[in-house]
Scaffold this active site. Structure first.
Site: not given
Lengths: 157, 786
Positions: B218, B368-369, B738
């Protein structure tokens, strides 16, 4: 390890290969035939990313040996488009935003094609069960259901 | 203002779909190079053990095996340890001992993945098992066995202590409170399990000294710099390292860290001279890659009788496994957990986190945060509900009473953040209207009389995303700005390159829309590229909902630089003074003479064919955007559950999500992200957890028992929106990827507790499985048995 000669009709063209008995169908497709649209997402037959049609039925190609497909017909995502025209399920996924990262998409579309073959007018509940062997981490399935509904309508109309 | 196709707010279809629906994506495992070898990894069956010997002779005799790499191999190059992004250290391959089950022990390189697996099976390792610590609370007890014996002088398993807020003021608030509600909450250890696992193809050209890697990352630029810093001593130099992040099958935070497999593959490519592919199995992905959460939180909320919150206190023990391999900004060992004060207005808060080593895989990353925001939101939202119930107040009314008011923004939180904007009451009211809140409460009361268990749960969260301002935010010293480079071609078509990287977010579509909005060039004339360090401008990558807040802003700023130059070109073409020109989307015209104008495309052509003397030719711009503040997306979610008294199963009947992420670039994509985020919020609330027995054996290590929701368990999400733009972001956008993962778990947990509160139930830790609910029902005499 014994090797075997296999002949498989893949997306309408006959392909031949000498394979180890243990070679998985998904590896035949991806590595010997270089059709990389079929993906691998797990090692327990759970995620469905590797779903293809084998003799018209949706199978998880990570759990089928290449030799089992000998003499059979396989359809992968690369075979959905005909004469440059998208299959209604491909159109549905695009129009209804049924994909994000795209990794589960080929398997998901082939499960949907198999479902619609068996049941051309599925209810939402039937669609959800029909794709329940395919995991998606991005979409929350809402728009995948809509994509299948789009295809169902288009194919019956 | 004229409209242009694909401008902000248009739900245009995604351009990246074209390849994905045809099976033409290009993921790491799709890359095949001539002479490529395959790498597979030998892993430890023990959670803690001395390595007495590694026997590689049999493996070397397996047909197709080219090499076996051990810790000793790497030690010769001083590459057997590597730094984590948190400045801790982690083994690449062990020399002395293993620290968790499934840890990498050796690697086999062979001509096919089957031969590599045969080689792995033939490697024999002699272990001497050591005592195991799996519970971080036990790890921190005095006298506990010290796990990190590699660290000279280390006398305990404590990693860090971190705190925020005012301890004394908070103690005072608690002393003066009418009510104090206390609750232990555990956020379970989970993994992101993107459907594509992690992998790499590494190619080293010894003559040129050029390393090229295709990697599931990423953050390609950060990886390039880390490789250059870590492996400089073996001759890798940053200008000759190219990191390509091709199509990525989901990231969610799991593809930010550097895993040992990547490093071993690079080392193997350098050592063997052949291109090397390593792609992990799902079991390896679940059992060995970085986990998320694993926070043991003790939460206390202080309130007045009338329902006004007066204080919050949270003490947390964080299980990091055997190394702190989180990917937080370096000044924030507990991430942005201090946003735990939430959407409510009060003065006193004190939150602290202590990190501990255990015999588990290293981490923890986000799932996902934005760096521990989910843990923070779970704490505050569970406490809000429990406190409301204790006070006998409706949880919605309690929230309305405590919300920060719109006129209080920018709002200084008691832990030091400055919230940029918010309008919390409107979002909650909208969610209540959408779901029919009053009618549901009535239905619940009637059902309760009949012994039926129905619950309504609310979560009114605020996030903190978009890391971040360079004053506070860096990773290994790299400031967390992000970038965009825009070139306008002579015919008015555009190439945009960005420092962030898509893993499904649809950047090729949405970043084109930003240019469409700012320059009036249709989105279909804008090509977006990312993920290749040889071509994209430097950026820190995509995670923590930072793409739109940082690189999105950079794209807008670079577009504006182009507009400034285009204005000069238009003035030249129109023989007018540039101050006399006005801009409307896509065109400059002379004030008062709207017919006399030049389009952006005409300006672009002139930049190459007819630019004024003294002006540089071309029409390009670069922006490195350093955000002035974080953004604070928010929302209110309401969940209705029915509990089956016969099985303990929790059925999510309805779930309404009202999100406010400021201005939306592509509403279709925003909604899709919310659907996905909600599903990744549902997952740990009801299904997903990694657990270990006392010997450190993992449970839930495959997709057979680590349960991702399918289409059947996932409800038909209902979404709504409010729009409160960010005042400091050039597009007024905030980031949304998110929000739903962060906001959903407490809404579901609150709904379950709401259904059971009258029975005396105060908490069931997530995941709220049928077995846990059944046990509670049985205790309370509410289980239906045959």
């Amino acid at each position: 390890m014994s090797t075997h000669h296999v002949k498989v009709n893949v997306n309408g063209a006959v392909k031949e290969a000498d394979v180890e008995a243990r070679l998985l169908l998904v590896h035949l497709i991806r590595e010997d035939l270089n059709l990389t649209g079929t993906h691998i997402g797990c090692d327990t037959t759970s995620c469905g990313a590797c779903t293809v049609l084998l003799n018209g039925r949706a199978v998880k190609s990570c759990t089928v040996f290449a030799v089992q497909a000998d003499g059979g017909e396989v359809m992968t995502v690369e075979g959905l488009t005909s004469n440059g025209k998208l299959h209604p399920i491909q159109e549905g996924f695009h129009e209804m935003h049924g994909l994000q990262c795209g990794f589960c998409t080929p398997g998901m579309m082939l499960s949907a094609v198999a479902l619609l073959k068996q049941n051309p007018k599925p209810t939402e509940e039937e669609i959800r069960w029909g794709i329940s062997g395919n995991l998606c981490r991005c979409t929350g399935y809402v728009n995948i259901v809509k994509a299948v509904q789009y295809a169902a309508e288009k194919m019956s109309g | 203002m004229p409209e242009v196709h694909g401008q902000m707010g248009h739900s245009i279809k995604r351009v990246e779909d074209a390849r994905f629906i045809r099976g033409r994506g290009n993921y790491v495992d799709d890359i095949k190079l001539p002479g490529m070898l395959y790498l597979d990894i030998v892993r430890s069956p023990y959670a803690h053990a001395k390595i007495k010997a590694i026997h590689t002779e049999k493996a070397m005799k397996v047909p197709g095996v080219a090499a076996v790499i051990t810790g000793e191999t790497l030690k010769a190059y001083n590459l057997h340890w590597m730094p984590t992004l948190m400045s801790d250290t982690q083994m690449v391959l062990p020399v002395e001992k293993v620290m968790y089950q499934m840890q990498e022990v050796a690697a086999v390189v062979a001509t096919s993945r089957y031969a590599a697996a045969d080689g792995v099976a033939a490697v024999e390792v002699d272990y001497e098992p050591l005592p195991v610590i799996v519970d971080p609370r036990k790890a921190l007890e005095p006298g506990a066995q010290v796990l990190r014996t590699d660290k000279e002088g280390k006398k305990d398993n404590h990693i860090f202590h971190w705190e925020a807020g005012d301890k004394a003021a908070t103690e005072k608030a608690f002393k003066e409170a009418d009510t104090v509600v206390k609750q232990d909450l555990y956020m379970p250890r989970i993994v992101v399990a993107s459907i594509e696992t992690c992998g790499i193809v590494a190619k080293f050209d010894a003559v040129e000294g050029q390393l090229t890697v295709w990697m599931t990352t990423q953050a390609p630029h950060a990886i390039r710099t880390v490789v250059a810093l870590v492996a400089g001593h073996v001759g890798l130099s940053e200008e000759k390292i190219r990191v390509i992040s091709p199509d990525i099958g989901g990231g969610f935070g799991g593809k930010v860290p550097v895993y040992p497999g990547y490093v071993i593959a690079i080392a193997a490519a350098v050592v063997t001279g052949a291109p090397i592919k390593w792609v992990e199995d799902r079991s390896e992905n679940i059992q060995a890659d970085s986990f998320a959460r694993d926070y043991h939180m003790t939460c206390e909320m202080a309130a007045k009788k009338d329902g006004k919150i007066t204080g919050l206190r949270i003490k947390t023990i964080a299980d990091h496994g055997y190394a702190d391999a989180a990917c937080n900004p370096s000044k924030f060992p507990a991430g942005l957990f201090s946003v735990a004060t939430g959407a409510y207005d009060y003065d006193a808060a004190f939150v602290e986190v202590d990190g501990a080593y255990t015999n588990k895989p290293p981490g923890g990353i986000a799932y996902r945060c934005s760096f521990r925001v989910t843990e923070a939101v779970h704490a505050i939202e569970r406490m809000a509900d429990n406190t409301a119930h204790e006070l006998g107040m409706d949880p919605a009314e309690f929230r309305m009473k405590n919300f920060i008011k719109p006129e209080q923004f920018p709002y200084k939180s008691p832990t030091g953040w400055e919230y940029d904007s918010g309008n919390y009451g409107v979002a909650l009211q909208k969610a209540m209207d959408m779901i029919g809140y009053a009618a549901l409460r009535k239905e619940q009361a009637e059902k309760r009389k009949r012994g039926e268990l129905m619950g309504i749960g609310i979560s009114s969260f605020t996030e903190i995303v978009g890391a971040g301002p360079s004053k506070h935010f860096d990773i290994l010293g790299l400031k967390m700005f992000d970038s965009a480079e825009i070139r306008i071609h002579p015919t008015g078509k555009v190439l945009v390159r960005i420092g962030v990287q898509s893993q499904g977010q649809g950047h090729e579509t949405t970043f084109a829309q930003i240019v469409a909005e700012e320059l009036g060039i249709p989105a279909e004339h804008v090509k977006v590229e990312h993920g290749d360090t040889d071509t994209a401008p430097y950026g820190l990558g995509t995670y923590a909902s930072r793409s739109t807040p940082t690189a999105g802003a950079a794209t807008a700023m670079a577009s504006r630089k182009i507009r400034d130059k285009a204005r000069k070109l238009a003035a030249h073409l129109l023989e007018a003074n540039e101050d006399d020109l006005e801009w409307e989307r896509g065109r400059f015209f002379v004030k008062g003479s709207p017919d006399k104008g030049k389009t952006i495309q005409e300006c672009a052509f002139a930049a190459y064919t007819n630019h004024p003397q003294g002006m540089e030719a071309g029409l390009e711009a670069v922006s490195y955007y350093d955000p002035p503040n974080m953004t604070f997306p928010f929302g209110s979610y309401i969940c209705v559950v029915d509990i089956d008294r016969g099985t303990g199963e929790v059925k999510v009947r309805r779930f309404v999500a009202v999100d406010d992420c400021g201005n939306r670039i592509n509403p279709m994509i925003v909604e899709g992200q919310i659907h996905g985020g909600l599903t990744m919020g549902l997952a740990p609330a009801l299904f997903e957890e990694l657990t270990y027995d006392e010997n450190g054996n993992i449970f839930g290590g495959t997709f057979m028992d680590y349960l991702l929701p399918t289409a059947v368990e996932t409800p038909n999400w209902e979404t709504g929106e409010t729009v409160t733009p960010s005042p400091h972001h050039p597009l007024g956008a905030k980031g949304v990827g998110e929000s739903a993962t962060v906001g959903a778990p407490p809404a579901i947990a609150n709904a379950v507790i709401d259904a059971l509160w009258h029975l005396g139930v105060r908490n069931i830790d997530i995941p709220i499985t049928p077995a846990k609910v059944w046990t509670v029902l049985k205790e309370k005499g509410m289980a239906l048995e045959e």
